[in-house]
Design a protein around this motif. Structure first.
Motif, PDB file in Angstrom:
ATOM      1  N   SER A 119      36.046  69.136  20.374  1.00 13.99           N
ATOM      2  CA  SER A 119      36.827  70.087  19.300  1.00 13.99           C
ATOM      3  C   SER A 119      37.070  69.222  18.028  1.00 13.99           C
ATOM      4  O   SER A 119      37.029  67.984  18.248  1.00 13.99           O
ATOM      5  CB  SER A 119      38.239  70.162  19.877  1.00 13.99           C
ATOM      6  OG  SER A 119      38.964  70.634  19.276  1.00 13.99           O
ATOM      7  N   LEU A 120      37.207  69.994  16.769  1.00 15.42           N
ATOM      8  CA  LEU A 120      37.458  69.398  15.632  1.00 15.42           C
ATOM      9  C   LEU A 120      39.009  69.421  15.539  1.00 15.42           C
ATOM     10  O   LEU A 120      39.457  68.573  14.464  1.00 15.42           O
ATOM     11  CB  LEU A 120      36.867  70.158  14.529  1.00 15.42           C
ATOM     12  CG  LEU A 120      35.295  70.198  14.617  1.00 15.42           C
ATOM     13  CD1 LEU A 120      34.746  71.162  13.557  1.00 15.42           C
ATOM     14  CD2 LEU A 120      34.859  68.732  14.244  1.00 15.42           C
ATOM     15  N   ASN A 127      42.579  58.419  16.037  1.00 17.36           N
ATOM     16  CA  ASN A 127      41.652  57.580  15.343  1.00 17.36           C
ATOM     17  C   ASN A 127      41.290  58.350  14.133  1.00 17.36           C
ATOM     18  O   ASN A 127      40.677  59.447  14.289  1.00 17.36           O
ATOM     19  CB  ASN A 127      40.576  56.807  15.860  1.00 17.36           C
ATOM     20  CG  ASN A 127      40.074  55.829  14.908  1.00 17.36           C
ATOM     21  OD1 ASN A 127      40.069  55.781  13.909  1.00 17.36           O
ATOM     22  ND2 ASN A 127      39.571  54.749  15.537  1.00 17.36           N
ATOM     23  N   GLU A 128      41.696  58.011  12.713  1.00 16.88           N
ATOM     24  CA  GLU A 128      41.025  58.922  11.723  1.00 16.88           C
ATOM     25  C   GLU A 128      39.871  59.091  11.384  1.00 16.88           C
ATOM     26  O   GLU A 128      38.965  59.978  11.014  1.00 16.88           O
ATOM     27  CB  GLU A 128      41.809  58.303  10.295  1.00 16.88           C
ATOM     28  CG  GLU A 128      43.104  58.709  10.104  1.00 16.88           C
ATOM     29  CD  GLU A 128      43.337  58.237   8.653  1.00 16.88           C
ATOM     30  OE1 GLU A 128      42.782  58.001   7.695  1.00 16.88           O
ATOM     31  OE2 GLU A 128      44.875  58.550   8.389  1.00 16.88           O
ATOM     32  N   LYS A 133      34.551  64.889  13.538  1.00 15.79           N
ATOM     33  CA  LYS A 133      33.571  64.472  14.539  1.00 15.79           C
ATOM     34  C   LYS A 133      34.137  64.979  15.884  1.00 15.79           C
ATOM     35  O   LYS A 133      35.526  65.155  16.019  1.00 15.79           O
ATOM     36  CB  LYS A 133      33.533  63.032  14.556  1.00 15.79           C
ATOM     37  CG  LYS A 133      32.557  62.673  13.300  1.00 15.79           C
ATOM     38  CD  LYS A 133      32.212  61.233  13.295  1.00 15.79           C
ATOM     39  CE  LYS A 133      32.033  60.584  12.191  1.00 15.79           C
ATOM     40  NZ  LYS A 133      32.269  59.074  12.093  1.00 15.79           N
ATOM     41  N   THR A 134      33.394  64.815  16.855  1.00 11.95           N
ATOM     42  CA  THR A 134      33.970  65.352  18.075  1.00 11.95           C
ATOM     43  C   THR A 134      33.726  63.855  19.035  1.00 11.95           C
ATOM     44  O   THR A 134      32.753  63.012  18.815  1.00 11.95           O
ATOM     45  CB  THR A 134      33.100  66.186  18.996  1.00 11.95           C
ATOM     46  OG1 THR A 134      31.954  65.950  18.794  1.00 11.95           O
ATOM     47  CG2 THR A 134      33.446  67.739  18.090  1.00 11.95           C
ATOM     48  N   ILE A 135      34.725  63.919  20.066  1.00 12.20           N
ATOM     49  CA  ILE A 135      34.776  62.545  20.837  1.00 12.20           C
ATOM     50  C   ILE A 135      33.094  62.683  21.634  1.00 12.20           C
ATOM     51  O   ILE A 135      32.606  61.465  21.594  1.00 12.20           O
ATOM     52  CB  ILE A 135      35.964  62.422  21.682  1.00 12.20           C
ATOM     53  CG1 ILE A 135      37.258  62.589  21.203  1.00 12.20           C
ATOM     54  CG2 ILE A 135      35.719  61.458  22.837  1.00 12.20           C
ATOM     55  CD1 ILE A 135      38.490  62.717  21.859  1.00 12.20           C
ATOM     56  N   LEU A 136      33.042  63.594  22.204  1.00 10.80           N
ATOM     57  CA  LEU A 136      31.820  63.687  23.151  1.00 10.80           C
ATOM     58  C   LEU A 136      30.681  64.662  22.225  1.00 10.80           C
ATOM     59  O   LEU A 136      31.088  65.577  21.651  1.00 10.80           O
ATOM     60  CB  LEU A 136      31.818  64.072  24.494  1.00 10.80           C
ATOM     61  CG  LEU A 136      32.899  63.194  25.238  1.00 10.80           C
ATOM     62  CD1 LEU A 136      32.800  63.927  26.707  1.00 10.80           C
ATOM     63  CD2 LEU A 136      32.274  61.760  25.392  1.00 10.80           C
TER      64      LEU A 136
END
Ligand code: HEC
Length: 153
Positions: A119-120, A127-128, A133-136
């Motif tokens: 998700s965005l 964290n900025e 970006k997405t985490i995964l």
């Protein structure tokens, strides 16, 4: 003539890699329905072994920070912020598991502290560096979903 063939080959390779990328669903285009996310995010079957690695990696899923999981009893520090994931595949089917991992806010409430992994909408506390970006990655989500699918009682 040889030169010509080489050029054609290079063009074909480029077209193929673009096509593979284009088949990935963008994070802001994931289709959440009442039944969850019914379509694969990549069209490539998830790999449960890779999914287990992403799940326990403290830098990727870090799922153990909040969830206990007996299947990983060899790992240290299982959190208890979220429910135990033992038998989770008996409680949720694949489209719902995909929806929960991609963006748990769509299934639970906006207040859930479980991060949206694809998700965005990055929470203010995150964290900025993750903005935009997405985490995964899409495939990492598919792999984690495939792994969760193995957790049956
Ligand atoms: C910061 C804590 C946190 C992290 C990290 C986290 N979760 Fe969650 N998760 C929760 C909470 C809390 C819930 C319960 C829903 C709620 O009340 O918001 C939940 C619910 C779930 C559920 C539904 C469980 C059930 O039995 O109903 C699944 C599946 C799940 N999480 C998978 C994962 C996976 C996979 C990861 C790692 C990729 C992960 N979670 C990371 C906090 C977390």
């Amino acid at each position: 003539m040889r030169r010509m063939k080489f050029t054609l080959g290079a063009v074909t390779a480029l077209a193929l890699s673009t096509a593979a990328f284009a088949s990935e669903v963008a994070p802001d285009a994931v289709d959440f329905t009442d039944d969850g996310v019914t379509m694969s995010l990549t069209g490539v079957a998830g790999d449960p072994v890779a999914g287990a690695e992403t799940f326990k990696s403290r830098k990727l899923g870090n799922c153990l920070a909040c969830h206990a999981n007996s299947d990983m009893s060899g790992e240290l520090f299982h959190g208890d912020v979220g429910p135990e994931l033992d038998g989770v595949a008996d409680r949720w089917d694949e489209p719902m598991l995909r929806a929960i991992v991609a963006n748990s806010k769509q299934i639970f409430t906006d207040e859930t502290i479980m991060p949206g992994f694809y998700s965005l909408e990055v929470g203010a506390h995150l964290n900025e560096d993750l903005v935009g970006k997405t985490i995964l990655s899409a495939q990492q989500v598919e792999d984690v979903v495939a792994y969760l699918g193995t957790l049956k009682e």
